[in-house]
Design a protein around this motif. Structure first.
Motif, PDB file in Angstrom:
ATOM      1  N   VAL A  32       0.835  -1.207   0.000  1.00  0.00           N
ATOM      2  CA  VAL A  32       0.000   0.000   0.000  1.00  0.00           C
ATOM      3  C   VAL A  32       0.869   1.256   0.000  1.00  0.00           C
ATOM      4  N   PHE A  33       2.012   1.196   0.658  1.00  0.00           N
ATOM      5  CA  PHE A  33       2.852   2.367   0.846  1.00  0.00           C
ATOM      6  C   PHE A  33       3.957   2.508  -0.205  1.00  0.00           C
ATOM      7  N   GLU A  34       4.169   1.494  -1.033  1.00  0.00           N
ATOM      8  CA  GLU A  34       5.253   1.557  -2.008  1.00  0.00           C
ATOM      9  C   GLU A  34       5.161   2.753  -2.950  1.00  0.00           C
ATOM     10  N   PRO A  35       3.971   3.121  -3.426  1.00  0.00           N
ATOM     11  CA  PRO A  35       3.914   4.287  -4.313  1.00  0.00           C
ATOM     12  C   PRO A  35       4.243   5.610  -3.593  1.00  0.00           C
ATOM     13  N   LEU A  36       4.228   5.598  -2.288  1.00  0.00           N
ATOM     14  CA  LEU A  36       4.486   6.826  -1.535  1.00  0.00           C
ATOM     15  C   LEU A  36       5.972   7.088  -1.314  1.00  0.00           C
ATOM     16  N   LEU A  80       7.907  14.479  10.289  1.00  0.00           N
ATOM     17  CA  LEU A  80       8.666  15.284   9.326  1.00  0.00           C
ATOM     18  C   LEU A  80       9.353  14.395   8.289  1.00  0.00           C
ATOM     19  N   ALA A  81       9.849  13.246   8.740  1.00  0.00           N
ATOM     20  CA  ALA A  81      10.560  12.338   7.836  1.00  0.00           C
ATOM     21  C   ALA A  81       9.639  11.728   6.783  1.00  0.00           C
ATOM     22  N   ILE A  82       8.380  11.495   7.131  1.00  0.00           N
ATOM     23  CA  ILE A  82       7.471  10.870   6.165  1.00  0.00           C
ATOM     24  C   ILE A  82       6.748  11.900   5.298  1.00  0.00           C
ATOM     25  N   LEU A  83       6.961  13.172   5.576  1.00  0.00           N
ATOM     26  CA  LEU A  83       6.312  14.211   4.777  1.00  0.00           C
ATOM     27  C   LEU A  83       6.633  14.084   3.288  1.00  0.00           C
ATOM     28  N   PRO A  84       7.878  13.782   2.893  1.00  0.00           N
ATOM     29  CA  PRO A  84       8.129  13.606   1.451  1.00  0.00           C
ATOM     30  C   PRO A  84       7.276  12.500   0.827  1.00  0.00           C
ATOM     31  N   GLY A  85       6.972  11.460   1.581  1.00  0.00           N
ATOM     32  CA  GLY A  85       6.095  10.407   1.072  1.00  0.00           C
ATOM     33  C   GLY A  85       4.691  10.918   0.820  1.00  0.00           C
ATOM     34  N   ASN A  86       4.213  11.777   1.700  1.00  0.00           N
ATOM     35  CA  ASN A  86       2.885  12.362   1.500  1.00  0.00           C
ATOM     36  C   ASN A  86       2.873  13.298   0.293  1.00  0.00           C
ATOM     37  N   VAL A  87       3.959  14.029   0.100  1.00  0.00           N
ATOM     38  CA  VAL A  87       4.075  14.892  -1.078  1.00  0.00           C
ATOM     39  C   VAL A  87       4.131  14.030  -2.344  1.00  0.00           C
ATOM     40  N   GLN A  88       4.884  12.931  -2.288  1.00  0.00           N
ATOM     41  CA  GLN A  88       4.965  12.019  -3.432  1.00  0.00           C
ATOM     42  C   GLN A  88       3.592  11.442  -3.767  1.00  0.00           C
ATOM     43  N   MET A  89       2.828  11.093  -2.730  1.00  0.00           N
ATOM     44  CA  MET A  89       1.485  10.570  -2.959  1.00  0.00           C
ATOM     45  C   MET A  89       0.634  11.607  -3.689  1.00  0.00           C
ATOM     46  N   SER A  90       0.698  12.865  -3.266  1.00  0.00           N
ATOM     47  CA  SER A  90      -0.072  13.912  -3.939  1.00  0.00           C
ATOM     48  C   SER A  90       0.370  14.072  -5.391  1.00  0.00           C
ATOM     49  N   ASN A  92       1.692  11.767  -7.302  1.00  0.00           N
ATOM     50  CA  ASN A  92       1.188  10.600  -8.040  1.00  0.00           C
ATOM     51  C   ASN A  92      -0.288  10.742  -8.372  1.00  0.00           C
ATOM     52  N   TYR A  93      -1.075  11.142  -7.388  1.00  0.00           N
ATOM     53  CA  TYR A  93      -2.509  11.297  -7.605  1.00  0.00           C
ATOM     54  C   TYR A  93      -2.802  12.462  -8.551  1.00  0.00           C
ATOM     55  N   GLN A 106      -9.942  13.185  -9.654  1.00  0.00           N
ATOM     56  CA  GLN A 106      -9.745  14.558  -9.174  1.00  0.00           C
ATOM     57  C   GLN A 106     -10.062  14.675  -7.684  1.00  0.00           C
ATOM     58  N   ALA A 107     -11.087  13.946  -7.229  1.00  0.00           N
ATOM     59  CA  ALA A 107     -11.426  13.955  -5.801  1.00  0.00           C
ATOM     60  C   ALA A 107     -10.331  13.290  -4.975  1.00  0.00           C
ATOM     61  N   ALA A 108      -9.775  12.202  -5.487  1.00  0.00           N
ATOM     62  CA  ALA A 108      -8.688  11.530  -4.777  1.00  0.00           C
ATOM     63  C   ALA A 108      -7.482  12.454  -4.667  1.00  0.00           C
ATOM     64  N   PHE A 109      -7.169  13.174  -5.737  1.00  0.00           N
ATOM     65  CA  PHE A 109      -6.066  14.128  -5.717  1.00  0.00           C
ATOM     66  C   PHE A 109      -6.338  15.235  -4.697  1.00  0.00           C
TER      67      PHE A 109
END
Length: 132
Positions: A32-36, A80-90, A92-93, A106-109
């Motif tokens: 689930v987290f690999e794309p992040l 703070l360390a996982i913030l780049p993963g959340n940015v990467q998820m955005s 990707n979406y 668009q709603a998921a994004f």
């Protein structure tokens, strides 16, 4: 004069619960987290496992008064360390929403974008647990 221990408030308990849920998911369903995980980072699956273990350790530390201060600092650092993963998820979406153009994409994004500023209150709660 020693600092007093932050009490286990509802928001600190909720942060611990969030870490327990997310940490468990990291270990049970790491895919689930690999794309992040940003593609520039090596050993992506191992990073997912390590972050899951870190989340569980932070949760346990937040729940115990003797370790709450240190766990609060560690939790803030982890968030703070996982913030780049959340940015990467955005990102990707966002690409997916641009490619597909469907309302669902668009709603998921939009949901991933709305999630980003939620890191701030989580970090604030972690620092509160640390007595800061």
């Amino acid at each position: 004069m020693p600092r007093t221990v932050a009490p286990l408030t509802k928001d600190i308990a909720a942060l611990a619960g969030l870490f327990i849920t997310s940490g468990t998911t990291h270990l049970v369903k790491p895919e689930v987290f690999e794309p992040l995980v940003p593609s520039s980072l090596p050993r992506r699956r191992e990073l997912i496992y390590v972050s899951g273990i870190a989340e569980l350790a932070c949760a346990a530390g937040l729940l115990h008064p003797r370790t709450r201060r240190y766990a609060g600092l560690a939790s803030a650092a982890l968030l703070l360390a996982i913030l780049p993963g959340n940015v990467q998820m955005s990102a990707n979406y966002g690409k997916r929403a641009q490619r597909k153009g469907t309302p669902a994409a668009q709603a998921a994004f939009a949901g991933t974008l709305a999630r980003l500023p939620m890191q701030l209150p989580l970090i604030r709660t972690a620092l509160k647990a640390a007595g800061r």
